[in-house]
Every structure is written in structure tokens, then in C-alpha cells.
Design an enzyme around this catalytic site. Structure first.
Site, short mmCIF file in Angstrom:
data_model
loop_
_atom_site.label_atom_id
_atom_site.label_comp_id
_atom_site.label_asym_id
_atom_site.label_seq_id
_atom_site.Cartn_x
_atom_site.Cartn_y
_atom_site.Cartn_z
N ASP A 29 47.10 45.95 49.71
CA ASP A 29 47.73 44.30 49.79
C ASP A 29 49.23 45.16 50.86
O ASP A 29 50.14 45.14 49.56
CB ASP A 29 47.88 43.60 49.56
CG ASP A 29 48.63 42.34 50.17
OD1 ASP A 29 49.67 41.83 51.04
OD2 ASP A 29 47.58 40.59 50.22
N ILE A 30 49.67 44.50 51.79
CA ILE A 30 50.93 45.42 52.16
C ILE A 30 52.26 44.40 51.72
O ILE A 30 53.16 44.45 51.74
CB ILE A 30 51.02 45.35 53.86
CG1 ILE A 30 52.32 46.16 54.25
CG2 ILE A 30 51.19 43.69 54.66
CD1 ILE A 30 51.49 47.36 54.46
N HIS A 93 38.69 37.92 52.58
CA HIS A 93 38.47 38.95 52.18
C HIS A 93 39.00 38.64 50.75
O HIS A 93 38.94 37.13 49.77
CB HIS A 93 40.28 39.72 52.41
CG HIS A 93 41.00 38.29 52.68
ND1 HIS A 93 41.16 37.89 53.24
CD2 HIS A 93 42.33 38.48 51.98
CE1 HIS A 93 42.66 36.83 53.56
NE2 HIS A 93 42.87 36.87 52.67
N HIS A 95 40.98 39.14 47.30
CA HIS A 95 42.05 39.74 46.32
C HIS A 95 42.24 39.63 44.96
O HIS A 95 41.30 38.88 43.96
CB HIS A 95 43.86 38.80 46.37
CG HIS A 95 44.07 38.34 47.33
ND1 HIS A 95 45.33 38.55 48.39
CD2 HIS A 95 43.47 37.19 48.75
CE1 HIS A 95 45.50 37.79 49.33
NE2 HIS A 95 44.65 37.05 48.98
P1 5GP Z 1 45.46 34.59 52.89
O1 5GP Z 1 44.74 35.01 53.69
O2 5GP Z 1 44.93 34.94 51.03
O3 5GP Z 1 46.06 33.74 52.59
O4 5GP Z 1 46.30 36.23 52.49
C1 5GP Z 1 45.90 37.26 53.35
C2 5GP Z 1 46.63 38.12 52.86
O5 5GP Z 1 46.68 39.84 53.82
C3 5GP Z 1 48.11 38.37 52.47
O6 5GP Z 1 48.67 39.14 50.81
C4 5GP Z 1 49.09 39.63 53.16
O7 5GP Z 1 49.95 40.13 52.42
C5 5GP Z 1 48.07 40.42 53.29
N1 5GP Z 1 48.34 41.10 54.87
C6 5GP Z 1 48.08 40.88 56.01
N2 5GP Z 1 48.64 40.88 56.64
C7 5GP Z 1 48.07 42.65 56.94
C8 5GP Z 1 47.93 44.26 57.04
O8 5GP Z 1 48.23 43.99 57.93
N3 5GP Z 1 48.00 44.78 56.15
C9 5GP Z 1 48.01 45.09 55.14
N4 5GP Z 1 47.23 45.56 54.54
N5 5GP Z 1 47.72 43.54 54.66
C10 5GP Z 1 47.85 42.38 55.36
#
Ligand code: 5GP
Length: 132
Positions: A29-30, A93, A95
Site C-alpha cells: 500500500d502506497i 482488495h 489489506h
Molecule cells: P480502500 O479502498 O480499502 O478504502 O483503500 C484503498 C487503499 O489503496 C488505500 O490504503 C490507499 O493507500 C491504497 N492505494 C490507493 N491508490 C494506490 C496506488 O496507486 N498504489 C498503491 N500501492 N496503493 C494505493
């Protein structure tokens, strides 16, 4: 339009890859909650995780299990926590977050800032600990 994670799988957008097989992909995660915070995705794009077919869903969790085992070997932590949110990126996804305390998986906390070198080193360590 392809999700940002589909574009990561295709290599169009760079990522710190941890593991990959024919159907699944894991990368850091970035904006990590903790060092080693990893996302595990199905390559086939589905928005909501509970819309995934049974076989692919089981495969996703089995793949995540292997990634979590590798993480636990090389990231100092008590255990690996798991969360599914999906409010930001509409591509299912999981985590995987290394935990020392419950606070490590509090999504409201400030994210870690890591250098490209640190990300690369963590990804390589987890990748190197993958079995099979
Ligand atoms: P959620 O959709 O579960 O709320 O969070 C999406 C997750 O994807 C976040 O923790 C965010 O930091 C991560 N994320 C979003 N865009 C990118 C990206 O371009 N690259 C990476 N490696 N992680 C990402």
C-alpha cells in the site's frame, strides 16, 4: 475505465510488488498504516469483494494467507491483521497489516512516509519469504 489496481497489474502504474500468480497480485500500500502493509487483489476486476465468485474468492483468501505468512516471517510484528474496506478503490482488495497493537490497523491514523528505497526493501523481503 480500468481501475487503478488493474493498471498496476498491467504495469502501466508502478508498484512495489510482493507476489503474483496467474489470478492474484500483492503489492505494498502506497500509504501504509504500518511497515509492510500489503494489498492483495484478484487480477480480474470486481468492485465489491462479496460479488466475487466462490472459487475466485477462496483463491484470493488462500493467496492472502500465503502472503501473510511471508510477511510475518520478515516484518517485526505480533501477527498480521486483515481488513476489507474498498471505499476508495473500487477493485476488491484485502489489506494485510502487520500488528503490534490495535492502533496499527486504525485507518484514521496518519500514514507512514517511506522512501522508495524503503518500500523496495520491504517488498523484496516479503517476496523473498514467499513459499511456493
Ligand atoms: P480502500 O479502498 O480499502 O478504502 O483503500 C484503498 C487503499 O489503496 C488505500 O490504503 C490507499 O493507500 C491504497 N492505494 C490507493 N491508490 C494506490 C496506488 O496507486 N498504489 C498503491 N500501492 N496503493 C494505493
Amino acid at each position: 475505465m480500468a481501475s487503478i489496481f488493474t493498471r498496476i497489474v498491467s504495469g502501466e502504474i508502478p508498484s512495489y510488488k510482493v507476489a503474483e500468480d496467474e489470478n492474484y497480485f500483492a503489492f505494498l500500500d502506497i500509504n501504509p498504516l504500518a511497515e509492510g502493509h500489503t494489498l492483495v487483489i484478484p487480477k480480474k476486476e470486481t468492485d465489491y469483494i462479496f460479488d466475487i465468485g466462490d472459487e475466485e474468492y477462496q483463491g484470493l483468501f488462500l493467496f492472502a494467507k500465503r502472503v501473510a505468512a511471508a510477511m510475518r516471517m520478515v516484518i517485526p510484528c505480533e501477527r498480521i491483521g486483515i481488513a476489507v474496506i474498498g471505499l476508495e478503490v473500487r477493485h476488491a482488495h484485502i489489506h494485510l497489516v502487520p500488528l503490534k497493537t490495535i492502533y496499527d490497523i486504525d485507518f484514521r491514523k496518519p500514514k507512514l512516509k517511506l522512501s522508495p528505497g524503503e518500500f523496495a526493501e520491504i517488498a523484496a523481503k516479503i517476496s523473498g519469504a514467499m513459499i511456493g
